[in-house]
Design a protein around this motif. Structure first.
Motif, PDB file in Angstrom:
ATOM      1  N   ARG A 175       0.844  -1.211   0.000  1.00  0.00           N
ATOM      2  CA  ARG A 175       0.000   0.000   0.000  1.00  0.00           C
ATOM      3  C   ARG A 175       0.870   1.249   0.000  1.00  0.00           C
ATOM      4  O   ARG A 175       0.609   2.197  -0.754  1.00  0.00           O
ATOM      5  CB  ARG A 175      -0.930  -0.018   1.216  1.00  0.00           C
ATOM      6  CG  ARG A 175      -1.892   1.131   1.264  1.00  0.00           C
ATOM      7  CD  ARG A 175      -2.931   0.969   0.218  1.00  0.00           C
ATOM      8  NE  ARG A 175      -3.976   1.968   0.354  1.00  0.00           N
ATOM      9  CZ  ARG A 175      -5.044   1.975  -0.377  1.00  0.00           C
ATOM     10  NH1 ARG A 175      -5.234   1.048  -1.275  1.00  0.00           N
ATOM     11  NH2 ARG A 175      -5.939   2.909  -0.220  1.00  0.00           N
ATOM     12  N   ASP A 176       1.895   1.270   0.844  1.00  0.00           N
ATOM     13  CA  ASP A 176       2.819   2.417   0.887  1.00  0.00           C
ATOM     14  C   ASP A 176       3.445   2.644  -0.482  1.00  0.00           C
ATOM     15  O   ASP A 176       3.543   3.773  -0.957  1.00  0.00           O
ATOM     16  CB  ASP A 176       3.951   2.180   1.895  1.00  0.00           C
ATOM     17  CG  ASP A 176       3.483   2.050   3.323  1.00  0.00           C
ATOM     18  OD1 ASP A 176       2.402   2.564   3.662  1.00  0.00           O
ATOM     19  OD2 ASP A 176       4.222   1.421   4.119  1.00  0.00           O
TER      20      ASP A 176
ATOM     21  N   TRP B 164     -13.671  -1.080  -5.018  1.00  0.00           N
ATOM     22  CA  TRP B 164     -12.267  -1.365  -5.319  1.00  0.00           C
ATOM     23  C   TRP B 164     -11.868  -2.721  -4.767  1.00  0.00           C
ATOM     24  O   TRP B 164     -11.095  -3.454  -5.382  1.00  0.00           O
ATOM     25  CB  TRP B 164     -11.364  -0.244  -4.799  1.00  0.00           C
ATOM     26  CG  TRP B 164     -11.809   1.061  -5.365  1.00  0.00           C
ATOM     27  CD1 TRP B 164     -12.350   2.114  -4.695  1.00  0.00           C
ATOM     28  CD2 TRP B 164     -11.801   1.435  -6.751  1.00  0.00           C
ATOM     29  NE1 TRP B 164     -12.676   3.112  -5.567  1.00  0.00           N
ATOM     30  CE2 TRP B 164     -12.349   2.725  -6.833  1.00  0.00           C
ATOM     31  CE3 TRP B 164     -11.393   0.810  -7.917  1.00  0.00           C
ATOM     32  CZ2 TRP B 164     -12.490   3.398  -8.046  1.00  0.00           C
ATOM     33  CZ3 TRP B 164     -11.537   1.474  -9.118  1.00  0.00           C
ATOM     34  CH2 TRP B 164     -12.081   2.757  -9.172  1.00  0.00           C
ATOM     35  N   GLN B 165     -12.389  -3.077  -3.613  1.00  0.00           N
ATOM     36  CA  GLN B 165     -12.091  -4.390  -3.041  1.00  0.00           C
ATOM     37  C   GLN B 165     -12.644  -5.496  -3.932  1.00  0.00           C
ATOM     38  O   GLN B 165     -12.001  -6.526  -4.127  1.00  0.00           O
ATOM     39  CB  GLN B 165     -12.655  -4.509  -1.623  1.00  0.00           C
ATOM     40  CG  GLN B 165     -12.235  -5.776  -0.910  1.00  0.00           C
ATOM     41  CD  GLN B 165     -10.721  -5.881  -0.757  1.00  0.00           C
ATOM     42  OE1 GLN B 165     -10.091  -4.963  -0.259  1.00  0.00           O
ATOM     43  NE2 GLN B 165     -10.149  -6.994  -1.189  1.00  0.00           N
ATOM     44  N   GLY B 166     -13.832  -5.295  -4.483  1.00  0.00           N
ATOM     45  CA  GLY B 166     -14.421  -6.284  -5.380  1.00  0.00           C
ATOM     46  C   GLY B 166     -13.571  -6.512  -6.623  1.00  0.00           C
ATOM     47  O   GLY B 166     -13.347  -7.659  -7.037  1.00  0.00           O
ATOM     48  N   ILE B 167     -13.091  -5.428  -7.228  1.00  0.00           N
ATOM     49  CA  ILE B 167     -12.227  -5.547  -8.407  1.00  0.00           C
ATOM     50  C   ILE B 167     -10.921  -6.244  -8.021  1.00  0.00           C
ATOM     51  O   ILE B 167     -10.431  -7.115  -8.733  1.00  0.00           O
ATOM     52  CB  ILE B 167     -11.962  -4.163  -9.030  1.00  0.00           C
ATOM     53  CG1 ILE B 167     -13.268  -3.566  -9.565  1.00  0.00           C
ATOM     54  CG2 ILE B 167     -10.922  -4.265 -10.141  1.00  0.00           C
ATOM     55  CD1 ILE B 167     -13.154  -2.111  -9.993  1.00  0.00           C
ATOM     56  N   SER B 168     -10.378  -5.873  -6.875  1.00  0.00           N
ATOM     57  CA  SER B 168      -9.140  -6.478  -6.391  1.00  0.00           C
ATOM     58  C   SER B 168      -9.319  -7.979  -6.142  1.00  0.00           C
ATOM     59  O   SER B 168      -8.452  -8.784  -6.489  1.00  0.00           O
ATOM     60  CB  SER B 168      -8.690  -5.768  -5.111  1.00  0.00           C
ATOM     61  OG  SER B 168      -7.500  -6.310  -4.632  1.00  0.00           O
TER      62      SER B 168
ATOM     63  N   VAL C  16      -6.709   6.361 -11.955  1.00  0.00           N
ATOM     64  CA  VAL C  16      -6.733   5.093 -11.214  1.00  0.00           C
ATOM     65  C   VAL C  16      -5.415   4.364 -11.466  1.00  0.00           C
ATOM     66  O   VAL C  16      -4.958   4.282 -12.602  1.00  0.00           O
ATOM     67  CB  VAL C  16      -7.912   4.200 -11.657  1.00  0.00           C
ATOM     68  CG1 VAL C  16      -7.878   2.855 -10.930  1.00  0.00           C
ATOM     69  CG2 VAL C  16      -9.238   4.902 -11.422  1.00  0.00           C
ATOM     70  N   LEU C  17      -4.832   3.852 -10.396  1.00  0.00           N
ATOM     71  CA  LEU C  17      -3.631   3.028 -10.481  1.00  0.00           C
ATOM     72  C   LEU C  17      -3.976   1.609 -10.068  1.00  0.00           C
ATOM     73  O   LEU C  17      -4.518   1.382  -8.981  1.00  0.00           O
ATOM     74  CB  LEU C  17      -2.536   3.569  -9.559  1.00  0.00           C
ATOM     75  CG  LEU C  17      -1.282   2.694  -9.411  1.00  0.00           C
ATOM     76  CD1 LEU C  17      -0.505   2.631 -10.733  1.00  0.00           C
ATOM     77  CD2 LEU C  17      -0.392   3.199  -8.289  1.00  0.00           C
TER      78      LEU C  17
ATOM     79  N   ILE D 213      -5.370  -1.095  -5.629  1.00  0.00           N
ATOM     80  CA  ILE D 213      -6.035  -0.251  -6.611  1.00  0.00           C
ATOM     81  C   ILE D 213      -6.339   1.067  -5.925  1.00  0.00           C
ATOM     82  O   ILE D 213      -7.050   1.098  -4.914  1.00  0.00           O
ATOM     83  CB  ILE D 213      -7.317  -0.898  -7.151  1.00  0.00           C
ATOM     84  CG1 ILE D 213      -6.997  -2.254  -7.783  1.00  0.00           C
ATOM     85  CG2 ILE D 213      -7.987   0.034  -8.166  1.00  0.00           C
ATOM     86  CD1 ILE D 213      -8.205  -3.031  -8.273  1.00  0.00           C
ATOM     87  N   LEU D 214      -5.756   2.130  -6.466  1.00  0.00           N
ATOM     88  CA  LEU D 214      -5.948   3.462  -5.890  1.00  0.00           C
ATOM     89  C   LEU D 214      -6.664   4.342  -6.896  1.00  0.00           C
ATOM     90  O   LEU D 214      -6.252   4.423  -8.060  1.00  0.00           O
ATOM     91  CB  LEU D 214      -4.602   4.101  -5.540  1.00  0.00           C
ATOM     92  CG  LEU D 214      -3.710   3.350  -4.557  1.00  0.00           C
ATOM     93  CD1 LEU D 214      -2.401   4.106  -4.351  1.00  0.00           C
ATOM     94  CD2 LEU D 214      -4.420   3.161  -3.237  1.00  0.00           C
ATOM     95  N   ALA D 215      -7.710   5.003  -6.447  1.00  0.00           N
ATOM     96  CA  ALA D 215      -8.453   5.933  -7.296  1.00  0.00           C
ATOM     97  C   ALA D 215      -8.335   7.330  -6.709  1.00  0.00           C
ATOM     98  O   ALA D 215      -8.387   7.511  -5.489  1.00  0.00           O
ATOM     99  CB  ALA D 215      -9.919   5.527  -7.374  1.00  0.00           C
ATOM    100  N   ASP D 216      -8.160   8.299  -7.580  1.00  0.00           N
ATOM    101  CA  ASP D 216      -8.084   9.686  -7.139  1.00  0.00           C
ATOM    102  C   ASP D 216      -9.426  10.106  -6.541  1.00  0.00           C
ATOM    103  O   ASP D 216     -10.468   9.476  -6.763  1.00  0.00           O
ATOM    104  CB  ASP D 216      -7.694  10.587  -8.314  1.00  0.00           C
ATOM    105  CG  ASP D 216      -7.059  11.890  -7.861  1.00  0.00           C
ATOM    106  OD1 ASP D 216      -7.008  12.164  -6.642  1.00  0.00           O
ATOM    107  OD2 ASP D 216      -6.605  12.651  -8.736  1.00  0.00           O
ATOM    108  N   ARG D 217      -9.408  11.189  -5.821  1.00  0.00           N
ATOM    109  CA  ARG D 217     -10.561  11.631  -5.038  1.00  0.00           C
ATOM    110  C   ARG D 217     -11.817  11.859  -5.868  1.00  0.00           C
ATOM    111  O   ARG D 217     -12.924  11.650  -5.383  1.00  0.00           O
ATOM    112  CB  ARG D 217     -10.199  12.871  -4.238  1.00  0.00           C
ATOM    113  CG  ARG D 217      -9.818  14.064  -5.078  1.00  0.00           C
ATOM    114  CD  ARG D 217      -9.215  15.184  -4.223  1.00  0.00           C
ATOM    115  NE  ARG D 217      -8.705  16.266  -5.034  1.00  0.00           N
ATOM    116  CZ  ARG D 217      -7.513  16.294  -5.604  1.00  0.00           C
ATOM    117  NH1 ARG D 217      -6.695  15.273  -5.449  1.00  0.00           N
ATOM    118  NH2 ARG D 217      -7.127  17.322  -6.323  1.00  0.00           N
TER     119      ARG D 217
END
Length: 167
Positions: A65-66, A114-118, A86-87, A99-103
């Motif tokens: 995550r970091d 995001w957890q579902g996609i992950s 989105v990364l 998976i990180l999405a901008d605000r």
């Protein structure tokens, strides 16, 4: 996983391993999937596959995550006009997905999406379906971006490179 196993995994793998895992043709197809996705909405998507962290990061105890947050900044995913980048990040040595999405997009979806996609991507990776899993994740993110940031003018200005980042 104990600390010695983690260090061994990270120091053993490098970008060549990530490249070998996806293959040259697979990387080209994934890049095309990102390009095709971005042609249908106003968002930006980056895909990053990192084989393993370097010793200084391991020494500091950097988590997947970091590292994803750092790459989100370094790759300028946060710097899009509509705050909707989105990364999708894979850390192969730890077998972790972030998976990180901008605000702008995250505020409209929430963490469960995001957890579902992950989770779907994780299942594909565990089955050895790396390219297919990543393509499915790109499609899922694309669907969200089309829902929340539909294409309002053609063509969409491409703000970020579409190539898969291999580290």
């Amino acid at each position: 996983m104990n600390i010695f196993t983690r260090w061994a995994r990270h120091l053993w793998l490098d970008a060549a391993d990530a490249r070998k895992l996806l293959g040259r043709d697979g990387l080209q197809r994934l890049e095309q999937a990102v390009r095709d996705s971005e042609a249908r909405h106003m968002g930006e998507l980056r895909l990053c596959v990192e084989a393993g962290l370097h010793a200084p990061a391991l020494w500091r105890g950097v988590s997947s995550r970091d590292r994803a947050v750092a790459l989100f900044s370094q790759l300028r995913v946060w710097d899009t006009e509509h705050n909707n980048g989105v990364l999708i990040y894979l850390l192969l040595a730890d077998r972790r997905i972030e998976i990180l999405a901008d605000r702008g997009l995250h505020a409209r979806t929430g963490p469960a999406v995001w957890q579902g996609i992950s989770d779907q991507l994780s299942a594909a990776l565990q089955a050895g379906r790396y390219e297919d899993g990543l393509t499915e994740a790109i499609q899922a993110v694309s669907d969200l971006l089309r829902q929340h940031f539909p294409l309002t003018s053609a063509p969409n200005r491409n703000e970020l490179p579409d190539a898969v980042v291999l580290i």
